[in-house]
Design a protein around this motif. Sequence first.
Motif, PDB file in Angstrom:
ATOM      1  N   SER A  88       0.827  -1.199   0.000  1.00 39.40           N
ATOM      2  CA  SER A  88       0.000   0.000   0.000  1.00 39.40           C
ATOM      3  C   SER A  88       0.868   1.257   0.000  1.00 39.40           C
ATOM      4  O   SER A  88       0.583   2.221  -0.730  1.00 39.40           O
ATOM      5  CB  SER A  88      -0.917  -0.008   1.224  1.00 39.40           C
ATOM      6  OG  SER A  88      -1.637   1.190   1.315  1.00 39.40           O
ATOM      7  N   GLN A  89       1.936   1.265   0.795  1.00 30.98           N
ATOM      8  CA  GLN A  89       2.839   2.420   0.815  1.00 30.98           C
ATOM      9  C   GLN A  89       3.494   2.629  -0.542  1.00 30.98           C
ATOM     10  O   GLN A  89       3.608   3.762  -1.025  1.00 30.98           O
ATOM     11  CB  GLN A  89       3.909   2.240   1.887  1.00 30.98           C
ATOM     12  CG  GLN A  89       3.397   2.419   3.289  1.00 30.98           C
ATOM     13  CD  GLN A  89       4.486   2.179   4.328  1.00 30.98           C
ATOM     14  OE1 GLN A  89       5.513   1.593   4.041  1.00 30.98           O
ATOM     15  NE2 GLN A  89       4.239   2.651   5.542  1.00 30.98           N
ATOM     16  N   LYS A  90       3.930   1.535  -1.183  1.00 33.35           N
ATOM     17  CA  LYS A  90       4.561   1.637  -2.499  1.00 33.35           C
ATOM     18  C   LYS A  90       3.568   2.177  -3.528  1.00 33.35           C
ATOM     19  O   LYS A  90       3.926   3.030  -4.358  1.00 33.35           O
ATOM     20  CB  LYS A  90       5.100   0.276  -2.943  1.00 33.35           C
ATOM     21  CG  LYS A  90       6.288  -0.202  -2.135  1.00 33.35           C
ATOM     22  CD  LYS A  90       6.700  -1.613  -2.557  1.00 33.35           C
ATOM     23  CE  LYS A  90       7.799  -2.178  -1.683  1.00 33.35           C
ATOM     24  NZ  LYS A  90       8.118  -3.580  -2.035  1.00 33.35           N
ATOM     25  N   LEU A  91       2.338   1.689  -3.482  1.00 32.53           N
ATOM     26  CA  LEU A  91       1.325   2.183  -4.416  1.00 32.53           C
ATOM     27  C   LEU A  91       1.021   3.661  -4.168  1.00 32.53           C
ATOM     28  O   LEU A  91       0.835   4.428  -5.114  1.00 32.53           O
ATOM     29  CB  LEU A  91       0.054   1.340  -4.314  1.00 32.53           C
ATOM     30  CG  LEU A  91       0.096  -0.025  -4.982  1.00 32.53           C
ATOM     31  CD1 LEU A  91      -1.118  -0.852  -4.584  1.00 32.53           C
ATOM     32  CD2 LEU A  91       0.173   0.104  -6.490  1.00 32.53           C
ATOM     33  N   ASN A  92       0.971   4.063  -2.908  1.00 32.44           N
ATOM     34  CA  ASN A  92       0.736   5.470  -2.588  1.00 32.44           C
ATOM     35  C   ASN A  92       1.864   6.353  -3.117  1.00 32.44           C
ATOM     36  O   ASN A  92       1.623   7.458  -3.606  1.00 32.44           O
ATOM     37  CB  ASN A  92       0.560   5.668  -1.086  1.00 32.44           C
ATOM     38  CG  ASN A  92      -0.793   5.226  -0.604  1.00 32.44           C
ATOM     39  OD1 ASN A  92      -1.755   5.187  -1.364  1.00 32.44           O
ATOM     40  ND2 ASN A  92      -0.881   4.879   0.670  1.00 32.44           N
ATOM     41  N   LYS A  93       3.113   5.877  -3.020  1.00 36.91           N
ATOM     42  CA  LYS A  93       4.242   6.633  -3.562  1.00 36.91           C
ATOM     43  C   LYS A  93       4.131   6.756  -5.075  1.00 36.91           C
ATOM     44  O   LYS A  93       4.415   7.818  -5.648  1.00 36.91           O
ATOM     45  CB  LYS A  93       5.565   5.973  -3.177  1.00 36.91           C
ATOM     46  CG  LYS A  93       5.925   6.153  -1.718  1.00 36.91           C
ATOM     47  CD  LYS A  93       7.225   5.434  -1.382  1.00 36.91           C
ATOM     48  CE  LYS A  93       7.528   5.534   0.101  1.00 36.91           C
ATOM     49  NZ  LYS A  93       8.735   4.773   0.467  1.00 36.91           N
ATOM     50  N   LEU A  94       3.735   5.652  -5.739  1.00 37.21           N
ATOM     51  CA  LEU A  94       3.551   5.695  -7.189  1.00 37.21           C
ATOM     52  C   LEU A  94       2.460   6.688  -7.575  1.00 37.21           C
ATOM     53  O   LEU A  94       2.624   7.480  -8.519  1.00 37.21           O
ATOM     54  CB  LEU A  94       3.179   4.314  -7.724  1.00 37.21           C
ATOM     55  CG  LEU A  94       4.311   3.367  -8.039  1.00 37.21           C
ATOM     56  CD1 LEU A  94       3.767   1.979  -8.339  1.00 37.21           C
ATOM     57  CD2 LEU A  94       5.125   3.866  -9.209  1.00 37.21           C
ATOM     58  N   VAL A  95       1.353   6.661  -6.861  1.00 38.88           N
ATOM     59  CA  VAL A  95       0.249   7.577  -7.149  1.00 38.88           C
ATOM     60  C   VAL A  95       0.700   9.021  -6.933  1.00 38.88           C
ATOM     61  O   VAL A  95       0.399   9.902  -7.754  1.00 38.88           O
ATOM     62  CB  VAL A  95      -0.985   7.239  -6.287  1.00 38.88           C
ATOM     63  CG1 VAL A  95      -2.037   8.323  -6.367  1.00 38.88           C
ATOM     64  CG2 VAL A  95      -1.578   5.907  -6.714  1.00 38.88           C
ATOM     65  N   GLN A 118       3.536  -3.498  -9.002  1.00 36.81           N
ATOM     66  CA  GLN A 118       2.874  -3.324  -7.710  1.00 36.81           C
ATOM     67  C   GLN A 118       1.473  -3.932  -7.705  1.00 36.81           C
ATOM     68  O   GLN A 118       1.064  -4.538  -6.723  1.00 36.81           O
ATOM     69  CB  GLN A 118       2.817  -1.842  -7.328  1.00 36.81           C
ATOM     70  CG  GLN A 118       4.154  -1.280  -6.935  1.00 36.81           C
ATOM     71  CD  GLN A 118       4.806  -2.092  -5.827  1.00 36.81           C
ATOM     72  OE1 GLN A 118       4.213  -2.368  -4.801  1.00 36.81           O
ATOM     73  NE2 GLN A 118       6.045  -2.491  -6.052  1.00 36.81           N
ATOM     74  N   ILE A 119       0.752  -3.795  -8.801  1.00 35.41           N
ATOM     75  CA  ILE A 119      -0.576  -4.410  -8.884  1.00 35.41           C
ATOM     76  C   ILE A 119      -0.456  -5.925  -8.841  1.00 35.41           C
ATOM     77  O   ILE A 119      -1.225  -6.611  -8.165  1.00 35.41           O
ATOM     78  CB  ILE A 119      -1.322  -3.933 -10.152  1.00 35.41           C
ATOM     79  CG1 ILE A 119      -1.671  -2.449 -10.016  1.00 35.41           C
ATOM     80  CG2 ILE A 119      -2.583  -4.757 -10.386  1.00 35.41           C
ATOM     81  CD1 ILE A 119      -2.233  -1.827 -11.271  1.00 35.41           C
ATOM     82  N   ARG A 123      -1.996  -8.379  -5.997  1.00 36.27           N
ATOM     83  CA  ARG A 123      -2.891  -9.491  -6.342  1.00 36.27           C
ATOM     84  C   ARG A 123      -2.355 -10.816  -5.813  1.00 36.27           C
ATOM     85  O   ARG A 123      -3.104 -11.630  -5.276  1.00 36.27           O
ATOM     86  CB  ARG A 123      -3.098  -9.562  -7.846  1.00 36.27           C
ATOM     87  CG  ARG A 123      -4.033 -10.687  -8.233  1.00 36.27           C
ATOM     88  CD  ARG A 123      -4.461 -10.569  -9.675  1.00 36.27           C
ATOM     89  NE  ARG A 123      -5.253 -11.696 -10.077  1.00 36.27           N
ATOM     90  CZ  ARG A 123      -6.577 -11.796  -9.939  1.00 36.27           C
ATOM     91  NH1 ARG A 123      -7.234 -10.814  -9.381  1.00 36.27           N
ATOM     92  NH2 ARG A 123      -7.218 -12.868 -10.338  1.00 36.27           N
ATOM     93  N   ILE A 124      -1.057 -11.046  -5.955  1.00 30.31           N
ATOM     94  CA  ILE A 124      -0.454 -12.290  -5.465  1.00 30.31           C
ATOM     95  C   ILE A 124      -0.680 -12.430  -3.963  1.00 30.31           C
ATOM     96  O   ILE A 124      -1.013 -13.507  -3.468  1.00 30.31           O
ATOM     97  CB  ILE A 124       1.049 -12.339  -5.805  1.00 30.31           C
ATOM     98  CG1 ILE A 124       1.237 -12.590  -7.303  1.00 30.31           C
ATOM     99  CG2 ILE A 124       1.762 -13.424  -4.998  1.00 30.31           C
ATOM    100  CD1 ILE A 124       2.654 -12.374  -7.783  1.00 30.31           C
ATOM    101  N   GLY A 128      -3.224 -15.011  -4.079  1.00 30.24           N
ATOM    102  CA  GLY A 128      -2.243 -16.060  -4.338  1.00 30.24           C
ATOM    103  C   GLY A 128      -2.106 -16.430  -5.798  1.00 30.24           C
ATOM    104  O   GLY A 128      -1.761 -17.556  -6.115  1.00 30.24           O
ATOM    105  N   ALA A 129      -2.394 -15.501  -6.697  1.00 37.39           N
ATOM    106  CA  ALA A 129      -2.265 -15.781  -8.129  1.00 37.39           C
ATOM    107  C   ALA A 129      -1.550 -14.623  -8.810  1.00 37.39           C
ATOM    108  O   ALA A 129      -1.734 -13.464  -8.449  1.00 37.39           O
ATOM    109  CB  ALA A 129      -3.635 -15.970  -8.759  1.00 37.39           C
ATOM    110  N   ASP A 130      -0.745 -14.940  -9.817  1.00 31.20           N
ATOM    111  CA  ASP A 130      -0.023 -13.921 -10.576  1.00 31.20           C
ATOM    112  C   ASP A 130      -0.943 -13.409 -11.692  1.00 31.20           C
ATOM    113  O   ASP A 130      -1.400 -14.184 -12.532  1.00 31.20           O
ATOM    114  CB  ASP A 130       1.273 -14.504 -11.139  1.00 31.20           C
ATOM    115  CG  ASP A 130       2.183 -13.428 -11.713  1.00 31.20           C
ATOM    116  OD1 ASP A 130       1.748 -12.276 -11.785  1.00 31.20           O
ATOM    117  OD2 ASP A 130       3.324 -13.772 -12.064  1.00 31.20           O
TER     118      ASP A 130
END
Length: 137
Positions: A88-95, A118-119, A123-124, A128-130
């Motif tokens: 979540s932190q990584k996604l927030n930085k990207l946003v 990051q998505i 999801r993984i 648990g799926a790529d």
Amino acid sequence: MVESNTFNKIVVSKHSRNGSVNEAKLSHNQLRSHCVSVRLNDEELTLLNERRGRHRKGEWLRLSLLNKLPAIVPAINIEAWKILGEISQKLNKLVAHLDNKSQGSSLTQTELFAVKRQISELRINLVGADLWGERNE
């Protein structure tokens, strides 16, 4: 002791000192007048105590008989919580980075790759799926 509990659609408004229900509040059909006792060995008693949670033994056994057991909510998986927090932190930085880009500028290949990665990681960890299979380019 005064309580206001709903149990099997019967409102129990007052209990006497010995725990019996105030009979004036319940109709004859609603009043529980039969007592059943059961003997358990140590293993069975331990299992009952583990499963009943905050319910009294007799109450839990009655709920079990009527197939009205409350849903069991599992404990929070602390490790998964930490991993999802980091994602979540990584996604927030990207946003935040993408929000700071100038109006009308397109995403670079690096930015697209970072968002995709990051998505996929989210999801993984959630299911648990790529998302994009084994090829994370």
